[in-house]
Design a protein around this motif. Sequence first.
Motif, PDB file in Angstrom:
ATOM      1  N   TRP A   1      12.790  16.577  58.803  1.00  7.97           N
ATOM      2  CA  TRP A   1      11.887  17.700  59.081  1.00  7.97           C
ATOM      3  C   TRP A   1      12.514  18.522  60.199  1.00  7.97           C
ATOM      4  CZ3 TRP A   1       6.616  14.699  59.700  1.00  7.97           C
ATOM      5  CH2 TRP A   1       6.202  14.218  58.435  1.00  7.97           C
ATOM      6  N   VAL A   2      12.813  19.779  59.930  1.00 14.14           N
ATOM      7  CA  VAL A   2      13.459  20.613  60.949  1.00 14.14           C
ATOM      8  C   VAL A   2      12.810  21.991  61.093  1.00 14.14           C
ATOM      9  CG1 VAL A   2      15.709  19.481  60.804  1.00 14.14           C
ATOM     10  CG2 VAL A   2      15.206  21.406  59.282  1.00 14.14           C
ATOM     11  N   HIS A   3      12.011  22.420  60.108  1.00 16.77           N
ATOM     12  CA  HIS A   3      11.377  23.740  60.170  1.00 16.77           C
ATOM     13  C   HIS A   3       9.874  23.536  59.953  1.00 16.77           C
ATOM     14  CE1 HIS A   3      10.367  27.896  59.446  1.00 16.77           C
ATOM     15  NE2 HIS A   3      11.626  28.290  59.559  1.00 16.77           N
ATOM     16  N   PHE A   4       9.126  23.559  61.049  1.00 18.07           N
ATOM     17  CA  PHE A   4       7.736  23.124  60.977  1.00 18.07           C
ATOM     18  C   PHE A   4       6.769  24.185  60.436  1.00 18.07           C
ATOM     19  CE2 PHE A   4       9.831  19.887  63.286  1.00 18.07           C
ATOM     20  CZ  PHE A   4       9.162  18.727  62.931  1.00 18.07           C
ATOM     21  N   PRO A   5       6.967  25.478  60.692  1.00 17.12           N
ATOM     22  CA  PRO A   5       6.111  26.451  59.997  1.00 17.12           C
ATOM     23  C   PRO A   5       6.274  26.376  58.479  1.00 17.12           C
ATOM     24  CG  PRO A   5       7.181  27.476  61.877  1.00 17.12           C
ATOM     25  CD  PRO A   5       7.821  26.133  61.696  1.00 17.12           C
ATOM     26  N   GLU A   6       7.491  26.128  58.026  1.00 18.59           N
ATOM     27  CA  GLU A   6       7.745  25.974  56.593  1.00 18.59           C
ATOM     28  C   GLU A   6       7.071  24.711  56.063  1.00 18.59           C
ATOM     29  OE1 GLU A   6      11.640  27.077  54.327  1.00 18.59           O
ATOM     30  OE2 GLU A   6      11.871  25.013  55.040  1.00 18.59           O
TER      31      GLU A   6
ATOM     32  N   ASP B   1      10.116  13.442  47.586  1.00 15.42           N
ATOM     33  CA  ASP B   1       9.488  13.694  48.890  1.00 15.42           C
ATOM     34  C   ASP B   1       9.367  15.196  49.076  1.00 15.42           C
ATOM     35  OD1 ASP B   1       8.530  13.773  51.461  1.00 15.42           O
ATOM     36  OD2 ASP B   1      10.482  13.361  52.379  1.00 15.42           O
ATOM     37  N   ARG B   2       8.219  15.732  48.764  1.00 13.70           N
ATOM     38  CA  ARG B   2       8.049  17.186  48.799  1.00 13.70           C
ATOM     39  C   ARG B   2       7.816  17.725  50.202  1.00 13.70           C
ATOM     40  NH1 ARG B   2       3.393  18.055  45.027  1.00 13.70           N
ATOM     41  NH2 ARG B   2       3.042  15.815  45.259  1.00 13.70           N
ATOM     42  N   THR B   3       7.730  16.852  51.216  1.00 18.24           N
ATOM     43  CA  THR B   3       7.683  17.354  52.592  1.00 18.24           C
ATOM     44  C   THR B   3       9.073  17.753  53.076  1.00 18.24           C
ATOM     45  OG1 THR B   3       8.032  15.198  53.673  1.00 18.24           O
ATOM     46  CG2 THR B   3       5.756  15.809  53.129  1.00 18.24           C
ATOM     47  N   SER B   4      10.109  17.227  52.444  1.00 15.40           N
ATOM     48  CA  SER B   4      11.466  17.455  52.930  1.00 15.40           C
ATOM     49  C   SER B   4      12.392  18.102  51.904  1.00 15.40           C
ATOM     50  CB  SER B   4      12.083  16.132  53.399  1.00 15.40           C
ATOM     51  OG  SER B   4      13.402  16.309  53.857  1.00 15.40           O
ATOM     52  N   TYR B   5      12.253  17.699  50.649  1.00 15.35           N
ATOM     53  CA  TYR B   5      13.196  18.159  49.635  1.00 15.35           C
ATOM     54  C   TYR B   5      12.533  19.162  48.707  1.00 15.35           C
ATOM     55  CZ  TYR B   5      16.805  18.023  46.050  1.00 15.35           C
ATOM     56  OH  TYR B   5      17.798  18.365  45.169  1.00 15.35           O
ATOM     57  N   PRO B   6      13.200  20.294  48.442  1.00 12.91           N
ATOM     58  CA  PRO B   6      14.550  20.659  48.880  1.00 12.91           C
ATOM     59  C   PRO B   6      14.610  21.543  50.125  1.00 12.91           C
ATOM     60  CG  PRO B   6      13.877  22.140  47.141  1.00 12.91           C
ATOM     61  CD  PRO B   6      12.716  21.199  47.370  1.00 12.91           C
ATOM     62  N   GLU B   7      13.473  22.109  50.550  1.00  9.75           N
ATOM     63  CA  GLU B   7      13.515  23.167  51.565  1.00  9.75           C
ATOM     64  C   GLU B   7      14.105  22.709  52.895  1.00  9.75           C
ATOM     65  OE1 GLU B   7      10.882  22.510  49.703  1.00  9.75           O
ATOM     66  OE2 GLU B   7      10.157  24.368  48.757  1.00  9.75           O
TER      67      GLU B   7
ATOM     68  N   VAL C   1      15.855  19.991  53.607  1.00 14.30           N
ATOM     69  CA  VAL C   1      17.231  19.497  53.420  1.00 14.30           C
ATOM     70  C   VAL C   1      18.217  20.654  53.337  1.00 14.30           C
ATOM     71  CG1 VAL C   1      18.753  18.303  51.785  1.00 14.30           C
ATOM     72  CG2 VAL C   1      16.514  17.329  52.363  1.00 14.30           C
ATOM     73  N   GLN C   2      17.793  21.730  52.694  1.00 11.87           N
ATOM     74  CA  GLN C   2      18.694  22.871  52.496  1.00 11.87           C
ATOM     75  C   GLN C   2      19.168  23.471  53.812  1.00 11.87           C
ATOM     76  OE1 GLN C   2      19.398  23.699  49.112  1.00 11.87           O
ATOM     77  NE2 GLN C   2      21.143  24.631  50.144  1.00 11.87           N
ATOM     78  N   TRP C   3      18.297  23.451  54.831  1.00 10.38           N
ATOM     79  CA  TRP C   3      18.707  23.964  56.141  1.00 10.38           C
ATOM     80  C   TRP C   3      19.905  23.181  56.673  1.00 10.38           C
ATOM     81  CZ3 TRP C   3      17.170  28.495  57.565  1.00 10.38           C
ATOM     82  CH2 TRP C   3      15.896  28.965  57.260  1.00 10.38           C
ATOM     83  N   LEU C   4      19.877  21.856  56.544  1.00 11.76           N
ATOM     84  CA  LEU C   4      20.969  21.034  57.065  1.00 11.76           C
ATOM     85  C   LEU C   4      22.257  21.264  56.281  1.00 11.76           C
ATOM     86  CD1 LEU C   4      18.337  19.494  58.116  1.00 11.76           C
ATOM     87  CD2 LEU C   4      19.837  17.523  58.306  1.00 11.76           C
ATOM     88  N   GLU C   5      22.115  21.452  54.985  1.00  9.13           N
ATOM     89  CA  GLU C   5      23.294  21.692  54.151  1.00  9.13           C
ATOM     90  C   GLU C   5      23.917  23.055  54.457  1.00  9.13           C
ATOM     91  OE1 GLU C   5      24.581  20.832  49.540  1.00  9.13           O
ATOM     92  OE2 GLU C   5      22.525  21.479  49.938  1.00  9.13           O
ATOM     93  N   ASP C   6      23.073  24.076  54.588  1.00 11.80           N
ATOM     94  CA  ASP C   6      23.574  25.435  54.779  1.00 11.80           C
ATOM     95  C   ASP C   6      24.085  25.694  56.189  1.00 11.80           C
ATOM     96  OD1 ASP C   6      22.891  25.947  52.176  1.00 11.80           O
ATOM     97  OD2 ASP C   6      21.060  27.067  52.643  1.00 11.80           O
ATOM     98  N   LEU C   7      23.353  25.226  57.203  1.00 14.00           N
ATOM     99  CA  LEU C   7      23.692  25.552  58.584  1.00 14.00           C
ATOM    100  C   LEU C   7      24.420  24.431  59.316  1.00 14.00           C
ATOM    101  CD1 LEU C   7      20.429  27.394  59.697  1.00 14.00           C
ATOM    102  CD2 LEU C   7      22.560  28.382  58.858  1.00 14.00           C
TER     103      LEU C   7
END
Length: 301
Positions: A134-139, A255-261, A263-269
Amino acid sequence: MTHVDETYFERLNGADLYFEVVGPEDAPALLYLHGGPGYNSASFRTLVGDALEDYRVVYLDGRGGGRSGPLDETDQGGDYLDLDTLVDDVEAVRAFLGLERFTPLGQGFGALVALEYARRFPLRTARVIAVNPWVHFPELAYILLSEASRLRGRPVEDPRDEVLARTPEGKYPQVGAARVEAAFDLVNARDLLNTLEFRDAHSRMRLEFADAESQLLGGADVQQALVLQGLWEFEYPPFLAEITRPIYVIAGAEDRTSYPEQVQWLEDLGGADVTVLPTGHYPWLDDEEGFLEALHDSMRR
């Protein structure tokens, strides 16, 4: 090689911290950071610990959670808790144990602590393993609201525009908090998270059984203290680009709290290497072999 199995309850960084150290003294070190926030490390050791015999594993109950001391007995007090403090706790444990270098293994909220530790202490970090981060809490708050609305058969009514309109100039709009409040008004918090995190009822019951065995409950004070510091408005992705250590993500497709949104932040940035398993928020419940294979592969790199 000497094998240790030691339990500690130490006053470190102004808090009473409980942690266990298990495994060969000279083996690569892993430090497990649980989610919640305010949960504990007991269920992870119970369910997976026997398969981690090749590592020196530190099972830490985070400040105010599990078997660590109450939050209101810390030097900082019960109303204050932030990410920096949790990272400083990890560094205090590392220094106490004399670990030169280790791998933080964080799950859910704990992955955020692991990532920030690596950013601040790169020389002490071999790599980061983030499980369903979990890295983007508003999302994340919007995901909760969307699922709650779906469960109630209603269209999503995002309070974002209303919050922005009523927030005085110079004040930070509490969009995430408003989304979470709206979500939990529709569906009980625990029921909502269970729906999003677990692949099926069997997985949820396995974890609940492990929790019942440990008799460790609570964590609400930890969550409340973080919320008071603006947890639901926190956006960590800009800091991911500053992490210089390798990042490995183990993600559960269910796990719809984390994947894919998330997780994508960690992959992209963060340039993370991502392994996706057919699991929920706790992948060792659904596919222990797949989780361990991904973990071992990350530790070998």
